[in-house]
Design a protein around this motif. Sequence first.
Motif, PDB file in Angstrom:
ATOM      1  N   ILE A 103      15.384  -0.764   3.859  1.00 17.94           N
ATOM      2  CA  ILE A 103      16.490   0.148   3.558  1.00 17.94           C
ATOM      3  C   ILE A 103      17.325   0.397   4.815  1.00 17.94           C
ATOM      4  O   ILE A 103      18.556   0.389   4.766  1.00 17.94           O
ATOM      5  N   THR A 104      16.672   0.599   5.933  1.00 12.28           N
ATOM      6  CA  THR A 104      17.376   0.811   7.197  1.00 12.28           C
ATOM      7  C   THR A 104      18.254  -0.392   7.525  1.00 12.28           C
ATOM      8  O   THR A 104      19.410  -0.246   7.930  1.00 12.28           O
ATOM      9  N   MET A 151       5.366   0.720   1.483  1.00 12.75           N
ATOM     10  CA  MET A 151       6.446   1.695   1.589  1.00 12.75           C
ATOM     11  C   MET A 151       7.109   1.622   2.969  1.00 12.75           C
ATOM     12  O   MET A 151       8.337   1.680   3.067  1.00 12.75           O
ATOM     13  N   GLN A 152       6.316   1.469   4.018  1.00 10.03           N
ATOM     14  CA  GLN A 152       6.896   1.368   5.364  1.00 10.03           C
ATOM     15  C   GLN A 152       7.807   0.145   5.475  1.00 10.03           C
ATOM     16  O   GLN A 152       8.884   0.212   6.069  1.00 10.03           O
ATOM     17  N   SER A 153       7.374  -0.952   4.883  1.00  7.67           N
ATOM     18  CA  SER A 153       8.188  -2.159   4.912  1.00  7.67           C
ATOM     19  C   SER A 153       9.495  -1.956   4.134  1.00  7.67           C
ATOM     20  O   SER A 153      10.569  -2.399   4.562  1.00  7.67           O
ATOM     21  N   LEU A 154       9.410  -1.263   3.002  1.00  5.98           N
ATOM     22  CA  LEU A 154      10.619  -0.989   2.211  1.00  5.98           C
ATOM     23  C   LEU A 154      11.567  -0.044   2.944  1.00  5.98           C
ATOM     24  O   LEU A 154      12.789  -0.211   2.879  1.00  5.98           O
ATOM     25  N   ASP A 201       9.699  -9.009   0.742  1.00  7.64           N
ATOM     26  CA  ASP A 201       8.568  -9.898   0.415  1.00  7.64           C
ATOM     27  C   ASP A 201       7.258  -9.355   0.992  1.00  7.64           C
ATOM     28  O   ASP A 201       6.217  -9.358   0.317  1.00  7.64           O
ATOM     29  N   VAL A 202       7.312  -8.884   2.221  1.00  4.45           N
ATOM     30  CA  VAL A 202       6.122  -8.309   2.853  1.00  4.45           C
ATOM     31  C   VAL A 202       5.668  -7.072   2.080  1.00  4.45           C
ATOM     32  O   VAL A 202       4.469  -6.881   1.839  1.00  4.45           O
ATOM     33  N   ALA A 241       1.816  -4.366  -1.501  1.00  2.00           N
ATOM     34  CA  ALA A 241       1.590  -3.686  -2.785  1.00  2.00           C
ATOM     35  C   ALA A 241       0.560  -4.445  -3.613  1.00  2.00           C
ATOM     36  O   ALA A 241      -0.323  -3.839  -4.221  1.00  2.00           O
ATOM     37  N   ALA A 242       0.659  -5.762  -3.644  1.00  3.47           N
ATOM     38  CA  ALA A 242      -0.297  -6.575  -4.408  1.00  3.47           C
ATOM     39  C   ALA A 242      -1.701  -6.484  -3.827  1.00  3.47           C
ATOM     40  O   ALA A 242      -2.690  -6.576  -4.567  1.00  3.47           O
ATOM     41  N   ASP A 243      -1.796  -6.282  -2.508  1.00  3.55           N
ATOM     42  CA  ASP A 243      -3.102  -6.172  -1.846  1.00  3.55           C
ATOM     43  C   ASP A 243      -3.662  -4.753  -1.878  1.00  3.55           C
ATOM     44  O   ASP A 243      -4.709  -4.476  -1.285  1.00  3.55           O
ATOM     45  N   GLY A 244      -2.958  -3.833  -2.514  1.00  3.98           N
ATOM     46  CA  GLY A 244      -3.444  -2.458  -2.627  1.00  3.98           C
ATOM     47  C   GLY A 244      -3.186  -1.614  -1.402  1.00  3.98           C
ATOM     48  O   GLY A 244      -3.951  -0.691  -1.116  1.00  3.98           O
ATOM     49  N   ALA A 245      -2.132  -1.926  -0.670  1.00  2.00           N
ATOM     50  CA  ALA A 245      -1.786  -1.149   0.522  1.00  2.00           C
ATOM     51  C   ALA A 245      -0.407  -0.503   0.316  1.00  2.00           C
ATOM     52  O   ALA A 245       0.594  -0.938   0.897  1.00  2.00           O
ATOM     53  N   PRO A 246      -0.350   0.542  -0.521  1.00  4.18           N
ATOM     54  CA  PRO A 246       0.954   1.118  -0.853  1.00  4.18           C
ATOM     55  C   PRO A 246       1.683   1.741   0.340  1.00  4.18           C
ATOM     56  O   PRO A 246       2.910   1.700   0.404  1.00  4.18           O
ATOM     57  N   MET A 247       0.969   2.320   1.278  1.00 12.92           N
ATOM     58  CA  MET A 247       1.644   2.941   2.423  1.00 12.92           C
ATOM     59  C   MET A 247       2.322   1.886   3.292  1.00 12.92           C
ATOM     60  O   MET A 247       3.450   2.076   3.741  1.00 12.92           O
ATOM     61  N   SER A 248       1.641   0.773   3.511  1.00 15.13           N
ATOM     62  CA  SER A 248       2.247  -0.314   4.290  1.00 15.13           C
ATOM     63  C   SER A 248       3.435  -0.905   3.544  1.00 15.13           C
ATOM     64  O   SER A 248       4.455  -1.247   4.152  1.00 15.13           O
TER      65      SER A 248
END
Length: 172
Positions: A42-43, A35-38, A20-21, A26-33
Amino acid sequence: MSAIPSKLTDRFDKVRELVDVAEMYAADGAPMSAMQSLVEAITNIRSIIEPAPDQDRHPMARERLVETVEGALHRRTPEEVAAVPWVAASIGEHDERIGALASLVETVTAQHQAALVKWITRDWTCLCVVSCAEDPATACSLSGQQHVHPAIPGQTGVYGPCPMHPDAPGDH
């Protein structure tokens, strides 16, 4: 399934929260953040579905196994859960009959693999069904090579001359 929150339920909730985060980032235009959350999600997923390194030395406690399977059933069918190799192995450690079936499957799988390899590596340059060396009555001078001596129609077990070596001595 029990309504009592468990450690596994908490771990699934953490994964959902991380996803969700990531969607919000992603919706706020912060793809790196995002990706870090994803990556963190995954971990967490891997820690749920992959056995711990020490699991190879100690069987998973039945209560933990049941909790893990129940948690997985929130999103997966029983067939999908059973198809996870480490789940099947862990269940086999607690049920003698299932463990024996798993051992049988491994044996049959190995035999099947060996039969496939034998078929694949067969010499396909000759479509022979009888080797001269198999039957002294039909042996020709080139007995070490596979080839067919045709059966003589109407005479069971009687073979004609070697079509591969028509001039070979001892071929009549």
